[in-house]
Scaffold this motif. Structure first.
Motif, PDB file in Angstrom:
ATOM      1  N   ALA A   1       0.829  -1.205   0.000  1.00 46.12           N
ATOM      2  CA  ALA A   1       0.000   0.000   0.000  1.00 46.12           C
ATOM      3  C   ALA A   1       0.866   1.258   0.000  1.00 46.12           C
ATOM      4  CB  ALA A   1      -0.932  -0.008   1.209  1.00 46.12           C
ATOM      5  N   GLN A   2       1.971   1.245   0.738  1.00 54.35           N
ATOM      6  CA  GLN A   2       2.853   2.409   0.775  1.00 54.35           C
ATOM      7  C   GLN A   2       3.549   2.618  -0.565  1.00 54.35           C
ATOM      8  OE1 GLN A   2       5.468   2.978   4.019  1.00 54.35           O
ATOM      9  NE2 GLN A   2       3.863   2.963   5.567  1.00 54.35           N
ATOM     10  N   LEU A   3       3.928   1.535  -1.202  1.00 53.71           N
ATOM     11  CA  LEU A   3       4.540   1.659  -2.523  1.00 53.71           C
ATOM     12  C   LEU A   3       3.545   2.244  -3.528  1.00 53.71           C
ATOM     13  CD1 LEU A   3       6.500  -1.723  -2.678  1.00 53.71           C
ATOM     14  CD2 LEU A   3       7.497   0.569  -2.499  1.00 53.71           C
ATOM     15  N   VAL A   4       2.312   1.752  -3.468  1.00 56.25           N
ATOM     16  CA  VAL A   4       1.283   2.274  -4.377  1.00 56.25           C
ATOM     17  C   VAL A   4       1.030   3.749  -4.091  1.00 56.25           C
ATOM     18  CG1 VAL A   4      -1.151   2.125  -5.016  1.00 56.25           C
ATOM     19  CG2 VAL A   4       0.194   0.033  -4.754  1.00 56.25           C
ATOM     20  N   ALA A   5       0.983   4.117  -2.809  1.00 56.66           N
ATOM     21  CA  ALA A   5       0.765   5.517  -2.443  1.00 56.66           C
ATOM     22  C   ALA A   5       1.884   6.402  -2.985  1.00 56.66           C
ATOM     23  CB  ALA A   5       0.671   5.654  -0.925  1.00 56.66           C
ATOM     24  N   ALA A   6       3.111   5.904  -2.937  1.00 56.90           N
ATOM     25  CA  ALA A   6       4.233   6.668  -3.494  1.00 56.90           C
ATOM     26  C   ALA A   6       4.047   6.867  -4.998  1.00 56.90           C
ATOM     27  CB  ALA A   6       5.548   5.951  -3.209  1.00 56.90           C
ATOM     28  N   GLY A   7       3.524   5.839  -5.660  1.00 56.90           N
ATOM     29  CA  GLY A   7       3.262   5.947  -7.086  1.00 56.90           C
ATOM     30  C   GLY A   7       2.170   6.956  -7.388  1.00 56.90           C
ATOM     31  N   VAL A   8       1.127   6.962  -6.576  1.00 54.62           N
ATOM     32  CA  VAL A   8       0.041   7.934  -6.773  1.00 54.62           C
ATOM     33  C   VAL A   8       0.566   9.347  -6.558  1.00 54.62           C
ATOM     34  CG1 VAL A   8      -2.181   8.751  -5.904  1.00 54.62           C
ATOM     35  CG2 VAL A   8      -1.776   6.292  -6.179  1.00 54.62           C
ATOM     36  N   ASN A   9       1.384   9.547  -5.538  1.00 49.47           N
ATOM     37  CA  ASN A   9       1.964  10.868  -5.297  1.00 49.47           C
ATOM     38  C   ASN A   9       2.818  11.329  -6.478  1.00 49.47           C
ATOM     39  OD1 ASN A   9       0.800  11.103  -2.770  1.00 49.47           O
ATOM     40  ND2 ASN A   9       2.566  10.270  -1.702  1.00 49.47           N
ATOM     41  N   PHE A  10       3.478  10.380  -7.120  1.00 45.57           N
ATOM     42  CA  PHE A  10       4.301  10.695  -8.292  1.00 45.57           C
ATOM     43  C   PHE A  10       3.452  11.316  -9.399  1.00 45.57           C
ATOM     44  CE2 PHE A  10       6.049   9.409 -12.436  1.00 45.57           C
ATOM     45  CZ  PHE A  10       7.351   9.870 -12.349  1.00 45.57           C
ATOM     46  N   LEU A  11       2.205  10.847  -9.526  1.00 42.38           N
ATOM     47  CA  LEU A  11       1.323  11.324 -10.592  1.00 42.38           C
ATOM     48  C   LEU A  11       0.940  12.787 -10.415  1.00 42.38           C
ATOM     49  CD1 LEU A  11      -1.143   8.340 -11.123  1.00 42.38           C
ATOM     50  CD2 LEU A  11       1.009   8.830 -12.298  1.00 42.38           C
TER      51      LEU A  11
END
Length: 199
Positions: free
Chosen positions: A16-26
């Motif tokens: 979940a934290q990795l995915v959240a980092a990806g969303v923040n990247f967007l």
């Protein structure tokens, strides 16, 4: 290294934290720029760890797009306690406000259809279908027939609304109320064009 790498997290929380980092990247970048190496850098973890949770770049991007899509859908869920007309306007207003607050993410979602990954396009299309369904439910409550033409019109209007939000809410930074009024007027015009047709 960041606390993300050092902390002892469950596999679900780590992913979940990795995915959240990806969303923040967007927020400031295109989906196509999100690589496994970039996600590892953002999260402060090894490339091997990212590959442990996502076998491929495509799988990682799909997870990120799904999270971003769900965030939009959750934030703009219709308030069922409102009357249908109020509910439509309230949903359009909150959608506009979400877009203004998460411009990069919304832009990536809408432009994500340019991705060569069919799964990413499917995820975004599912969002469009749900948005059209939400509007249809309110309009049926107002007395419209749940006919084919209504479904076609709403699906087309959702695509129109996406372009409007990019042009007005993001690129021109128009007031949310002004954008909402335009979206509402265009929706009623499209729906009104169906008239008494039976399809």
């Amino acid at each position: 290294m960041s606390g993300l790498q050092r902390a002892r997290l469950s596999p679900q929380d780590r992913r979940a934290q990795l995915v959240a980092a990806g969303v923040n990247f967007l927020t400031d970048h295109r989906l196509d720029d999100l690589t496994m190496d970039e996600l590892a850098r953002l999260a402060g973890v090894s490339r091997a760890l990212v590959f442990h949770y996502f076998d491929t770049r495509q799988g990682m991007q799909q997870a990120v797009v799904t999270r971003a899509r769900d965030s939009l859908l959750d934030a703009t869920a219709p308030r069922q306690e409102l009357a249908p007309r109020e509910r439509i306007r309230d949903t359009l207003l909150r959608t506009t406000q979400f877009v203004q607050q998460h411009q990069g993410t919304f832009y990536s979602l809408v432009r994500g259809t340019a991705s060569g990954d069919p799964a990413v396009r499917t995820i975004i299309d599912e969002s469009r279908e749900l948005n059209a369904q939400r509007l249809r439910e309110a309009l049926v409550e107002l007395g419209m027939a749940d006919a084919l033409l209504l479904r076609v019109a709403l699906r087309a209007w959702v695509a129109f609304a996406e372009e409007t939000l990019i042009s007005l809410a993001i690129e021109r930074d128009a007031e949310a109320e002004d954008v909402t009024r335009f979206l509402e007027a265009s929706l009623h015009a499209v729906v009104g064009s169906i008239g008494g047709q039976r399809l």
